[in-house]
Design a protein around this motif. Structure first.
Motif, PDB file in Angstrom:
ATOM      1  N   MET A   1     -14.155   0.067   2.697  1.00  0.00           N
ATOM      2  CA  MET A   1     -13.162  -0.693   1.952  1.00  0.00           C
ATOM      3  C   MET A   1     -12.279   0.227   1.100  1.00  0.00           C
ATOM      4  O   MET A   1     -11.061   0.041   1.020  1.00  0.00           O
ATOM      5  CB  MET A   1     -13.865  -1.724   1.058  1.00  0.00           C
ATOM      6  N   ALA A   2     -12.928   1.216   0.491  1.00  0.00           N
ATOM      7  CA  ALA A   2     -12.169   2.145  -0.357  1.00  0.00           C
ATOM      8  C   ALA A   2     -11.172   2.950   0.471  1.00  0.00           C
ATOM      9  O   ALA A   2     -10.011   3.132   0.079  1.00  0.00           O
ATOM     10  CB  ALA A   2     -13.128   3.078  -1.096  1.00  0.00           C
ATOM     11  N   TRP A   3     -11.636   3.440   1.646  1.00  0.00           N
ATOM     12  CA  TRP A   3     -10.739   4.220   2.498  1.00  0.00           C
ATOM     13  C   TRP A   3      -9.611   3.352   3.036  1.00  0.00           C
ATOM     14  O   TRP A   3      -8.476   3.818   3.205  1.00  0.00           O
ATOM     15  CB  TRP A   3     -11.524   4.839   3.647  1.00  0.00           C
ATOM     16  N   SER A   4      -9.899   2.086   3.351  1.00  0.00           N
ATOM     17  CA  SER A   4      -8.854   1.178   3.823  1.00  0.00           C
ATOM     18  C   SER A   4      -7.807   0.953   2.739  1.00  0.00           C
ATOM     19  O   SER A   4      -6.597   0.932   3.023  1.00  0.00           O
ATOM     20  CB  SER A   4      -9.486  -0.157   4.238  1.00  0.00           C
ATOM     21  N   ARG A   5      -8.245   0.807   1.511  1.00  0.00           N
ATOM     22  CA  ARG A   5      -7.314   0.630   0.392  1.00  0.00           C
ATOM     23  C   ARG A   5      -6.457   1.874   0.193  1.00  0.00           C
ATOM     24  O   ARG A   5      -5.254   1.783  -0.070  1.00  0.00           O
ATOM     25  CB  ARG A   5      -8.103   0.300  -0.875  1.00  0.00           C
ATOM     26  N   ARG A   6      -7.081   3.044   0.352  1.00  0.00           N
ATOM     27  CA  ARG A   6      -6.318   4.285   0.195  1.00  0.00           C
ATOM     28  C   ARG A   6      -5.296   4.465   1.308  1.00  0.00           C
ATOM     29  O   ARG A   6      -4.189   4.951   1.077  1.00  0.00           O
ATOM     30  CB  ARG A   6      -7.283   5.467   0.167  1.00  0.00           C
ATOM     31  N   ARG A   7      -5.672   4.078   2.531  1.00  0.00           N
ATOM     32  CA  ARG A   7      -4.711   4.175   3.636  1.00  0.00           C
ATOM     33  C   ARG A   7      -3.518   3.257   3.412  1.00  0.00           C
ATOM     34  O   ARG A   7      -2.378   3.626   3.690  1.00  0.00           O
ATOM     35  CB  ARG A   7      -5.408   3.842   4.957  1.00  0.00           C
ATOM     36  N   ARG A   8      -3.767   2.047   2.916  1.00  0.00           N
ATOM     37  CA  ARG A   8      -2.667   1.130   2.631  1.00  0.00           C
ATOM     38  C   ARG A   8      -1.780   1.679   1.521  1.00  0.00           C
ATOM     39  O   ARG A   8      -0.553   1.553   1.586  1.00  0.00           O
ATOM     40  CB  ARG A   8      -3.213  -0.248   2.242  1.00  0.00           C
ATOM     41  N   ALA A   9      -2.406   2.272   0.516  1.00  0.00           N
ATOM     42  CA  ALA A   9      -1.624   2.848  -0.579  1.00  0.00           C
ATOM     43  C   ALA A   9      -0.777   4.020  -0.092  1.00  0.00           C
ATOM     44  O   ALA A   9       0.392   4.165  -0.481  1.00  0.00           O
ATOM     45  CB  ALA A   9      -2.553   3.301  -1.704  1.00  0.00           C
ATOM     46  N   PHE A  10      -1.351   4.843   0.785  1.00  0.00           N
ATOM     47  CA  PHE A  10      -0.591   5.976   1.334  1.00  0.00           C
ATOM     48  C   PHE A  10       0.560   5.499   2.206  1.00  0.00           C
ATOM     49  O   PHE A  10       1.661   6.060   2.172  1.00  0.00           O
ATOM     50  CB  PHE A  10      -1.528   6.878   2.130  1.00  0.00           C
ATOM     51  N   ALA A  11       0.298   4.464   3.006  1.00  0.00           N
ATOM     52  CA  ALA A  11       1.370   3.920   3.841  1.00  0.00           C
ATOM     53  C   ALA A  11       2.492   3.353   2.980  1.00  0.00           C
ATOM     54  O   ALA A  11       3.686   3.539   3.284  1.00  0.00           O
ATOM     55  CB  ALA A  11       0.806   2.840   4.770  1.00  0.00           C
TER      56      ALA A  11
END
Length: 291
Positions: free
Chosen positions: A1-11
């Motif tokens: 979940m944390a990595w998914s949130r970070r990927r969305r933030a980076f995108a």
């Protein structure tokens, strides 16, 4: 979940950055310069810098179709020296900035997180390096240590971290005042957990924005040290090209291309880093983003 949130933030960060025309212009220009520096052995073979193989080459030839950016005092093409010099200037810029950011981030977080005499002592150290002329200290270190590229990296990195530490400290104090930090302490979290899990992610966006701005300053510092003769004389850099032009009085003797080309290159690269840094800062800084 944390990595998914970070990927969305980076995108989301990439989308916002792509909407910045000045930031994209700076990024594209820097990408071209980096590619040229990496491909230097292909674009300009090393033998083109060997003065013994250029005996018949004209000295101080002005820019023309045959010599696009002119030649220097040994008949070497200025554009060849610029291509190879980009390697040293960029390596020093990125490496010195990495050293500066690492020291500044660690000291800044520690100064903002720890209270009492520990935080006070760290702040006095930061203030000392802030008022100390960094260029003069870098010149002293470059004079004392063995001359070389990594000596310049160490000299610049060890003298340019205080500004980053001051900015990181202020951001750390802002993060420390948030409720989830207090809840972490109540639940028994130690200093290491709070720093790694909460403070470091909170200050990293600001460090990233400051990094892109610091690279330009590091390139200027490297050019200055090389211009003063404190760089590695066996390697090409934009500062060494300027130093050679000064030794032969290019500015007053009419060899304007010898001074103009490296000077413009330094200005454009530093400007490109500044444009990228400002674009990143506008995204990661909520105050600027709201404006």
């Amino acid at each position: 979940m944390a990595w998914s949130r970070r990927r969305r933030a980076f995108a989301g960060f990439c989308r916002q950055f792509a909407r910045s025309r000045t930031g994209m212009f700076g990024l594209i220009f820097l990408a071209i310069v980096i590619i040229v520096a990496i491909l230097a052995p292909v674009i300009a073979p090393a033998w083109m810098l060997d003065a013994t193989r250029l005996i018949d080459a004209p000295r101080f030839a002005p820019p023309s179709w045959e010599h696009p950016l002119g030649t220097d005092h040994l008949g070497r093409e200025i554009w060849v020296r610029m291509v190879w010099g980009a390697q040293v200037s960029l390596v020093v810029g990125f490496a010195a900035t990495a050293v500066s950011m690492l020291i500044g981030t660690i000291v800044g977080i520690a100064a903002g997180h720890f209270t009492g005499w520990t935080g006070g002592l760290l702040m006095r150290i930061i203030d000392f390096f802030l008022v100390l002329p960094s260029l003069i200290l870098a010149i002293v270190l470059s004079s004392v240590l063995e001359r070389g590229v990594w000596t310049i990296v160490i000299a610049i990195g060890l003298t340019s971290w205080a500004g980053t530490a001051r900015v990181v400290r202020s951001q750390t104090l802002s993060v420390e005042s948030r409720d989830y930090i207090e809840r972490s302490r109540v639940l028994g979290a130690g200093h290491w957990h709070i720093i790694v899990k909460h403070l470091l992610p909170g200050v990293l966006p600001l460090v990233l924005a400051n990094t892109t701005l610091t690279v330009g300053s590091a390139i200027i510092a490297e050019s200055t040290l090389s211009f003063l003769g404190l760089g590695d004389t066996t390697m090409q850099s934009w500062g060494s090209v300027l130093k050679n032009s000064m030794e032969y009085s290019a500015a007053t003797a009419g060899y304007w291309w010898y001074v103009l080309v490296p000077g413009v290159a330094i200005v454009l690269v530093v400007l490109a880093f500044t444009l990228v840094g400002r674009a990143v800062e506008n995204i990661v800084n909520p105050t600027l983003r709201s404006r």
